[in-house]
Design an enzyme around this catalytic site. Structure first.
Site, short mmCIF file in Angstrom:
data_model
loop_
_atom_site.label_atom_id
_atom_site.label_comp_id
_atom_site.label_asym_id
_atom_site.label_seq_id
_atom_site.Cartn_x
_atom_site.Cartn_y
_atom_site.Cartn_z
N HIS A 143 0.74 -1.28 -0.14
CA HIS A 143 1.02 -0.23 -0.17
C HIS A 143 1.26 0.89 0.02
O HIS A 143 2.19 1.39 0.73
CB HIS A 143 -0.45 -0.23 1.20
CG HIS A 143 -1.90 1.24 1.17
ND1 HIS A 143 -1.83 2.36 1.53
CD2 HIS A 143 -3.03 1.44 0.97
CE1 HIS A 143 -2.79 3.26 1.36
NE2 HIS A 143 -3.76 2.20 1.54
N GLU A 171 0.86 4.60 1.22
CA GLU A 171 1.04 5.07 2.49
C GLU A 171 2.25 3.55 3.08
O GLU A 171 3.08 4.00 3.68
CB GLU A 171 0.21 4.78 3.67
CG GLU A 171 0.17 5.84 4.76
CD GLU A 171 -1.25 5.94 5.94
OE1 GLU A 171 -1.82 5.89 5.13
OE2 GLU A 171 -1.22 5.99 6.66
N CYS A 230 -6.73 7.76 10.94
CA CYS A 230 -7.05 9.15 10.87
C CYS A 230 -8.72 9.20 11.57
O CYS A 230 -9.23 8.02 11.17
CB CYS A 230 -6.69 8.95 9.61
SG CYS A 230 -8.13 8.37 8.49
N SER A 256 -9.09 0.25 -2.28
CA SER A 256 -8.95 1.05 -1.09
C SER A 256 -9.31 0.42 0.62
O SER A 256 -10.30 -0.12 0.81
CB SER A 256 -10.36 2.03 -1.00
OG SER A 256 -10.69 2.47 0.16
N SER A 257 -8.16 0.97 1.13
CA SER A 257 -8.36 -0.10 2.47
C SER A 257 -9.32 0.20 3.13
O SER A 257 -9.77 -0.20 3.86
CB SER A 257 -6.49 0.49 2.96
OG SER A 257 -6.45 -0.13 4.24
N ASN A 258 -9.45 1.59 3.65
CA ASN A 258 -10.64 2.22 4.72
C ASN A 258 -11.91 1.19 4.36
O ASN A 258 -12.74 1.31 4.53
CB ASN A 258 -10.41 3.49 4.30
CG ASN A 258 -11.48 4.17 3.54
OD1 ASN A 258 -12.66 4.25 3.71
ND2 ASN A 258 -10.59 4.81 2.66
S1 SF4 Z 1 -8.55 8.54 4.93
FE1 SF4 Z 1 -9.04 10.86 4.18
S2 SF4 Z 1 -8.17 11.87 6.51
FE2 SF4 Z 1 -8.08 9.41 6.91
S3 SF4 Z 1 -5.41 9.34 5.72
FE3 SF4 Z 1 -6.11 8.82 4.35
S4 SF4 Z 1 -6.61 11.22 3.07
FE4 SF4 Z 1 -6.07 11.51 5.21
#
Ligand code: SF4
Length: 389
Positions: free
Chosen positions: A162, A164, A270, A299-301
């Site tokens: 990933h 990040e 976050c 997309s991880s989230n």
């Molecule tokens: S999900 Fe959005 S607020 Fe959270 S680290 Fe990623 S870009 Fe930033």
């Protein structure tokens, strides 16, 4: 540029989603539609897209590039390509462009940041850099540098590969430090087993993913003192469990009194990810018959929002857009990552209580199209087709 006033914001609006956001639920024909109180575009994505729009105004006429995706959403990335922004890496990369970058080029660094090597290369080529790195992503960077200064090896709860996590790993290595990446509770168990002395370093290396270790790490020596951080978009409850498990392993190895000298833990999930996960869980508690989680498959989230639903016993499916709603629902399996086609996905009861949520990189417009497509599909479909018994 304020994102609220930007063209991008207007492009990605959805009147239906805005109405549902305000009301929380709505009955449409045979469907009861539910929306969590927090979902979709986060502050960091808003900011990144506004910065791209501003860059297009500031540097119009100059070649503009993205290292790879600006965020993990195919619709948004394809819109940027249509605006003439080229990709330097990935499926849509223009061959040779990375090597030929020069002072007339403008390169956009995505919200999830970039590796130290890439940033150094861009500087060396003299390009104009538009750095959209989300301030929340800087938080684990700062924390890992603190660990390094104190003589701790960083354990990252994240995904190898990933962007990040790749950026965090490269930062640690560039400063001469070490890291281990664990993706799951299962991988953490292996690491905990090593810390407790029940498995050896060879077994540890063989049972974590390729890329999980910093180069040259000596696990016997470098895992004496560890500090935990998380990729900002991981499942918060899992990150907490991973920190607790590693702490327990160190207590077993060295005893509780030693803990303050050998263990650090810091939550770097976050705020947007945390809010969306909490809101997704609150809607799952309403026991919807179907939970559609909309977002890019990488997309991880978004992946973790689908896991929130499943963990609460709700039939949650991670889908990428309206095209997924068909007789056999296209979706990404929450654990294996495979793209599957589910024939029996639509409950037989009426009305069907359907909850929706969307990842931090999913535009409202896309979610709105998914809702409209589902309403249309349920209205038109044959009574006997694709019904869960
Ligand atoms: S999900 Fe959005 S607020 Fe959270 S680290 Fe990623 S870009 Fe930033």
């Amino acid at each position: 540029m304020k994102f609220e006033n930007s063209e991008v914001r207007l492009t990605y609006r959805s009147a239906l989603v805005e109405e549902l956001r305000a009301a929380g639920s709505k009955i449409v024909g045979d469907l009861e539609l539910l929306l969590p109180s927090s979902l979709g575009f986060c502050w960091g994505v808003d900011r990144a897209l506004a910065m791209v729009e501003q860059a297009r105004l500031d540097y119009g006429g100059r070649p503009m590039w993205l290292i790879s995706s600006i965020i993990h959403n195919p619709r948004v990335n394809s819109d940027l390509r249509a605006q003439g922004i080229g990709f330097l890496r990935g499926r849509h990369a223009i061959a040779g462009a990375w090597e030929q970058l020069g002072s007339n080029d403008v390169v956009i660094v995505p919200a999830f940041s970039a590796t130290v090597e890439d940033m150094n290369y861009l500087r060396q080529r003299g390009v104009t850099v538009v750095d959209t790195t989300c301030p929340w992503v800087i938080k684990p960077h700062k924390r890992t540098l603190k660990y390094l200064k104190e003589g701790f090896t960083t354990i990252i709860h994240g995904t190898v590969g990933h962007e990040e996590t790749a950026a965090t790993c490269s930062l640690i290595e560039s400063e001469g430090g070490h890291f281990v990446v664990v993706y799951s509770i299962e991988e953490t168990e292996v690491l905990a087993g090593f810390l407790e002395g029940t498995i050896d370093a060879n077994y540890l290396h063989e049972n974590l993913r390729v890329g999980s270790f910093s180069s040259g790490i000596d696990c016997e020596q470098d895992l004496q003192r560890i500090g935990v951080i998380n990729q900002t978009t991981m499942l918060a409850s899992e990150s907490r469990a991973i920190g607790d498990r590693l702490k327990a392993a160190l207590i077993k190895r060295d005893g509780e009194p030693a803990l303050a000298k050998i263990f650090r833990d810091f939550d770097t999930i976050c705020r947007a990810t945390q809010d969306n996960q909490d809101a997704a869980a609150a809607v799952a508690q309403l026991k919807p018959d179907l939970y559609l989680v909309v977002g890019g498959y990488d997309s991880s989230n978004t992946k973790n929002l689908a896991r929130v639903g499943r963990r609460l016993g709700v039939p949650a499916f991670h889908i990428e857009g309206p095209h997924c709603i068909q007789d056999a629902l296209e979706h990404r399996h929450r654990e294996s990552g495979e793209i599957l086609y589910e024939a029996a996905w639509l409950p037989a009861i009426r009305p069907i209580k359907v909850a929706f949520t969307a990842g931090a990189s999913t535009p409202d417009a896309l979610l709105g199209e998914v809702i409209e497509r589902l309403v249309e599909y349920v209205e038109k479909r044959l009574p006997q087709a694709n019904i869960l018994s």
